[in-house]
Design an enzyme around this catalytic site. Structure first.
Site, PDB file in Angstrom:
ATOM      1  N   GLU A  34      -9.607  -1.575   5.398  1.00 14.16           N
ATOM      2  CA  GLU A  34     -10.271  -1.166   6.622  1.00 14.16           C
ATOM      3  C   GLU A  34     -11.568  -1.940   6.831  1.00 14.16           C
ATOM      4  O   GLU A  34     -12.071  -2.575   5.890  1.00 14.16           O
ATOM      5  CB  GLU A  34     -10.568   0.344   6.534  1.00 14.16           C
ATOM      6  CG  GLU A  34      -9.338   1.207   6.372  1.00 14.16           C
ATOM      7  CD  GLU A  34      -8.481   1.309   7.634  1.00 14.16           C
ATOM      8  OE1 GLU A  34      -8.422   0.341   8.415  1.00 14.16           O
ATOM      9  OE2 GLU A  34      -7.848   2.361   7.831  1.00 14.16           O
TER      10      GLU A  34
ATOM     11  N   ASP B 290       0.813  -1.221   0.000  1.00 10.49           N
ATOM     12  CA  ASP B 290       0.000   0.000   0.000  1.00 10.49           C
ATOM     13  C   ASP B 290       0.841   1.264   0.000  1.00 10.49           C
ATOM     14  O   ASP B 290       2.058   1.229   0.174  1.00 10.49           O
ATOM     15  CB  ASP B 290      -0.968  -0.001   1.194  1.00 10.49           C
ATOM     16  CG  ASP B 290      -0.273  -0.377   2.504  1.00 10.49           C
ATOM     17  OD1 ASP B 290       0.965  -0.378   2.540  1.00 10.49           O
ATOM     18  OD2 ASP B 290      -0.975  -0.672   3.482  1.00 10.49           O
TER      19      ASP B 290
ATOM     20  N   ASP C 225      -7.213  -2.051  13.873  1.00 12.55           N
ATOM     21  CA  ASP C 225      -8.615  -2.377  13.585  1.00 12.55           C
ATOM     22  C   ASP C 225      -8.725  -3.688  12.792  1.00 12.55           C
ATOM     23  O   ASP C 225      -9.765  -3.992  12.217  1.00 12.55           O
ATOM     24  CB  ASP C 225      -9.322  -1.217  12.859  1.00 12.55           C
ATOM     25  CG  ASP C 225      -8.703  -0.900  11.500  1.00 12.55           C
ATOM     26  OD1 ASP C 225      -7.895  -1.721  10.996  1.00 12.55           O
ATOM     27  OD2 ASP C 225      -9.023   0.163  10.936  1.00 12.55           O
TER      28      ASP C 225
ATOM     29  N   HIS D  56      -6.845  -4.696  10.138  1.00 14.17           N
ATOM     30  CA  HIS D  56      -6.650  -4.651   8.680  1.00 14.17           C
ATOM     31  C   HIS D  56      -5.331  -5.257   8.218  1.00 14.17           C
ATOM     32  O   HIS D  56      -4.346  -5.265   8.939  1.00 14.17           O
ATOM     33  CB  HIS D  56      -6.801  -3.227   8.134  1.00 14.17           C
ATOM     34  CG  HIS D  56      -5.739  -2.248   8.553  1.00 14.17           C
ATOM     35  ND1 HIS D  56      -6.042  -1.007   9.068  1.00 14.17           N
ATOM     36  CD2 HIS D  56      -4.399  -2.306   8.504  1.00 14.17           C
ATOM     37  CE1 HIS D  56      -4.908  -0.355   9.309  1.00 14.17           C
ATOM     38  NE2 HIS D  56      -3.901  -1.128   8.995  1.00 14.17           N
TER      39      HIS D  56
HETATM   40  C1  GLP Z   1      -0.463   0.499   8.404  1.00 10.07           C
HETATM   41  C2  GLP Z   1      -0.118  -0.361   7.210  1.00 10.07           C
HETATM   42  C3  GLP Z   1      -0.325  -1.844   7.497  1.00 10.07           C
HETATM   43  C4  GLP Z   1       0.346  -2.203   8.809  1.00 10.07           C
HETATM   44  C5  GLP Z   1      -0.258  -1.393   9.921  1.00 10.07           C
HETATM   45  C6  GLP Z   1       0.303  -1.724  11.280  1.00 10.07           C
HETATM   46  O1  GLP Z   1      -1.811   0.759   8.509  1.00 10.07           O
HETATM   47  N1  GLP Z   1      -0.861   0.008   6.068  1.00 10.07           N
HETATM   48  O2  GLP Z   1       0.167  -2.616   6.430  1.00 10.07           O
HETATM   49  O3  GLP Z   1       0.199  -3.569   9.072  1.00 10.07           O
HETATM   50  O4  GLP Z   1       0.008  -0.012   9.640  1.00 10.07           O
HETATM   51  O5  GLP Z   1       1.324  -0.850  11.620  1.00 10.07           O
HETATM   52  P1  GLP Z   1       2.321  -1.066  12.812  1.00 10.07           P
HETATM   53  O6  GLP Z   1       3.210  -2.176  12.397  1.00 10.07           O
HETATM   54  O7  GLP Z   1       3.060   0.243  12.896  1.00 10.07           O
HETATM   55  O8  GLP Z   1       1.515  -1.377  14.012  1.00 10.07           O
END
Ligand code: GLP
Length: 272
Positions: free
Chosen positions: A149, A67, A142, A144
């Site tokens: 989402e 993404d 959440d 995802h």
């Molecule tokens: C973002 C990314 C996800 C990732 C998530 C968790 O939303 N788009 O791919 O898994 O963050 O982030 P973190 O690893 O900082 O908790």
């Protein structure tokens, strides 16, 4: 689905890196799906160490990222902390430290003039590469994967999505705050691979750490399959999925002891 529980973040990261490195050694021209966020940084660090100390070779590897924020793109003229694009994250945390060819790395283009045509093109590029051999995944608070989402179709493809407020809050705290931007100025949209796209990867690894993720980990792994927790689509997955958790993230799993028992049994029987 294998669930591996490790003592801490470092051990979780090492386990994930070892699984990725095994594929890179077995199939030097493999296609990796990569993730951003704070979770995979340790995994990338360990892969960089393996590259530098053990000669792990990325020269033929191709990558696709999950993404990117819509409106952001890498700008090497800016200091890293002021460039919050995922393209820059990948460059700083991984790509610039290994011998991967820049032209073999694709992060969705958040600056594209035509996001809808671009998303279709991105899917075509994945297909033309023969699909993704191994997709690395984190887990949003959440539930995802990527930026899928709550409410995203479990058959969704690469597309433009609006971010959930929880995601904006989390990513502001972890990343954007240091840029001096206010939360209102954060990107509200992103391009993300869909859940349907992710489910087509030939294999996948999900890594999650920290007590703040324990509830959502339990929901995703042991709760019902639901578009409200898009990672729960893991139960529809046909490839090999390995979930690597630290103890804190695994703490609310009802079958915690069972997963430890299964891992030991699999190891004794040489299935792992
Ligand atoms: C973002 C990314 C996800 C990732 C998530 C968790 O939303 N788009 O791919 O898994 O963050 O982030 P973190 O690893 O900082 O908790």
């Amino acid at each position: 689905m294998n669930i591996l529980i490790r003592d801490n973040y470092e051990e979780m990261s090492k386990t994930a890196a070892q699984l990725i490195a095994k594929l890179v050694r077995d199939k030097p021209n493999c296609v990796l799906g990569l993730a951003t966020g704070s979770t995979p940084i340790g995994t990338y660090k360990e892969l960089i160490r393996m590259h530098k100390e053990e000669g792990l070779d990325f020269s033929q590897v191709r990558t696709f990222n999950l993404d990117e924020y819509l409106g952001l793109g890498m700008d090497l003229n800016k200091p890293y902390e002021l460039d919050q694009s995922y393209a820059r994250f990948m460059y700083e945390e991984f790509f610039k430290h290994i011998n991967i060819k820049p032209e073999n790395t694709l992060v969705p283009d958040g600056l594209t003039k035509d996001p809808y045509a671009y998303c279709k093109w991105y899917e075509e590029q994945i297909a033309a590469a023969g699909g993704i051999d191994l997709q690395l995944l984190g887990l949003g608070r959440d539930g995802h994967w990527g930026f899928n989402e709550p409410g995203s179709s479990l058959a969704s493809r690469t597309r433009v999505v609006a971010l959930h407020q929880k995601t904006i809050d989390d990513n502001y705290e972890s990343f954007f705050k240091k840029t001096g931007l206010s939360k209102d100025e954060m990107p509200k949209f992103a391009i993300t691979m869909g859940i349907g796209t992710i489910l087509e990867a030939h294999s996948a690894i999900m890594i999650v750490n920290g007590a703040h993720k324990a509830d959502i980990v339990a929901q995703a792994i042991e709760g019902p399959v639901t578009a409200q927790v898009t990672a729960s689509a893991m139960h529809l997955y046909q490839g090999d999925l390995t979930i690597v958790l630290d103890q804190a993230a695994a703490a609310k799993l009802q079958n915690y002891k069972h997963y430890l028992h299964v891992e030991n049994l699999m190891r004794e029987s040489c299935f792992l």
